[in-house]
Scaffold this motif. Structure first.
Motif, short mmCIF file in Angstrom:
data_model
loop_
_atom_site.label_atom_id
_atom_site.label_comp_id
_atom_site.label_asym_id
_atom_site.label_seq_id
_atom_site.Cartn_x
_atom_site.Cartn_y
_atom_site.Cartn_z
N ILE A 94 0.81 -1.22 0.00
CA ILE A 94 0.00 0.00 0.00
C ILE A 94 0.85 1.27 0.00
CG2 ILE A 94 -1.97 -1.12 1.09
CD1 ILE A 94 -1.07 0.23 3.74
N LEU A 142 -0.82 2.98 -2.93
CA LEU A 142 -1.70 2.13 -3.72
C LEU A 142 -2.67 2.93 -4.57
CD1 LEU A 142 -2.60 -0.78 -4.34
CD2 LEU A 142 -4.10 -0.65 -2.35
N LEU A 171 5.22 -1.76 -6.33
CA LEU A 171 4.14 -0.78 -6.26
C LEU A 171 4.48 0.45 -7.09
CD1 LEU A 171 1.42 0.17 -5.10
CD2 LEU A 171 2.71 1.14 -3.18
#
Length: 260
Positions: free
Chosen positions: A115, A132, A214
């Motif tokens: 995240i 995220l 990410l």
């Protein structure tokens, strides 16, 4: 509203401070040795940075679990909703060789998904960040990958192992190979379009790719294992089967040509 930004701000602040600590050891001939089972080198700097990160991150978020390359792993992290996934010095070989291509890879995963992530390259003054639901940034500015769609002629960060014709359905596909010691940085270099892709046929550890995966995904890059499956995080085994990271059309070309 979520608190992803709060976690990102914590990660970035502590990663920068850890980077300063690592620079105190860089080019100072720190004590180093090889890990068991041919797992590569480790140094007193890795351990000092790891201790610093654990103290400051877990001190700020005591309810979070902990997974780090340089810490003894424990099953208790599997019970945590959120977990820090850390590589205190990604690119230890570069660090020990007085090469600037090393950095801190720090991430928070929640229920198997990253995240918030930061990859900080202190000797190069580069800081990659993402949440995220936010953009991928380099030193605060948005980044995006290349528009390359085919392997032939693409610039690919990988080792010589990937040149083996036997892993390809129709032999070596004609990319231009380059290499950087830090796996996290490789993913970030693809995210910012300086290289078209990065691949690995070896097992990939979660701490090497968590933060950077990410960042790459938020830049618009597809990140999977060599079978085309998405990564999961905070799992018992902490490894994936290889790595393929590229813009979507180029990633599809890799999947079509790799012998899986």
């Amino acid at each position: 509203m979520n608190d992803y930004i709060d976690d990102l701000q914590l990660l970035e602040k502590v990663a920068r401070e850890a980077g300063e600590l690592s620079l105190q050891y860089w080019k100072q001939s720190p004590e180093a040795w090889n890990k068991p089972a041919d797992q590569g080198p480790v140094s007193e700097a890795d351990l000092a940075v790891n201790d610093f990160l654990e103290s400051h991150l877990r001190g700020a978020r005591p309810a979070y679990g902990w997974l780090s390359e340089e810490s003894v792993d424990g099953a208790e992290r599997l019970e945590n909703e959120r977990v820090f996934i850390i590589d205190p010095i990604d690119g230890t070989r570069a660090f020990l060789g007085e090469d600037p291509g090393f950095g801190q890879s720090v991430a928070v995963a929640e229920n198997g998904r990253v995240i918030a992530g930061v990859v900080h390259m202190p000797a190069l003054d580069l800081t990659y960040t993402a949440t995220l639901d936010g953009p991928a940034l380099l030193n605060g500015a948005p980044i995006q990958p290349s528009k390359t769609t085919q392997i032939r002629g693409a610039t690919v960060l990988t080792s010589k192992l990937s040149d083996d014709p036997g892993i390809w359905l129709n032999g070596f596909p004609g990319y231009e190979r380059a290499f950087r010691p830090s796996m996290a940085w490789r993913l970030c270099l693809v995210a910012e379009g300086r290289f078209d892709a990065t691949i690995s046929m070896r097992k990939s550890w979660e701490w090497d790719v968590a933060a950077a995966s990410l960042i790459a995904e938020r830049a618009g890059v597809r990140v999977t294992n060599r079978l085309g499956e998405p990564f999961g995080f905070n799992r018992p085994e902490c490894q994936e089967d290889g790595l393929v990271v590229a813009p979507p059309e180029l990633h599809a070309d890799f999947m079509a040509q790799l012998r899986n």
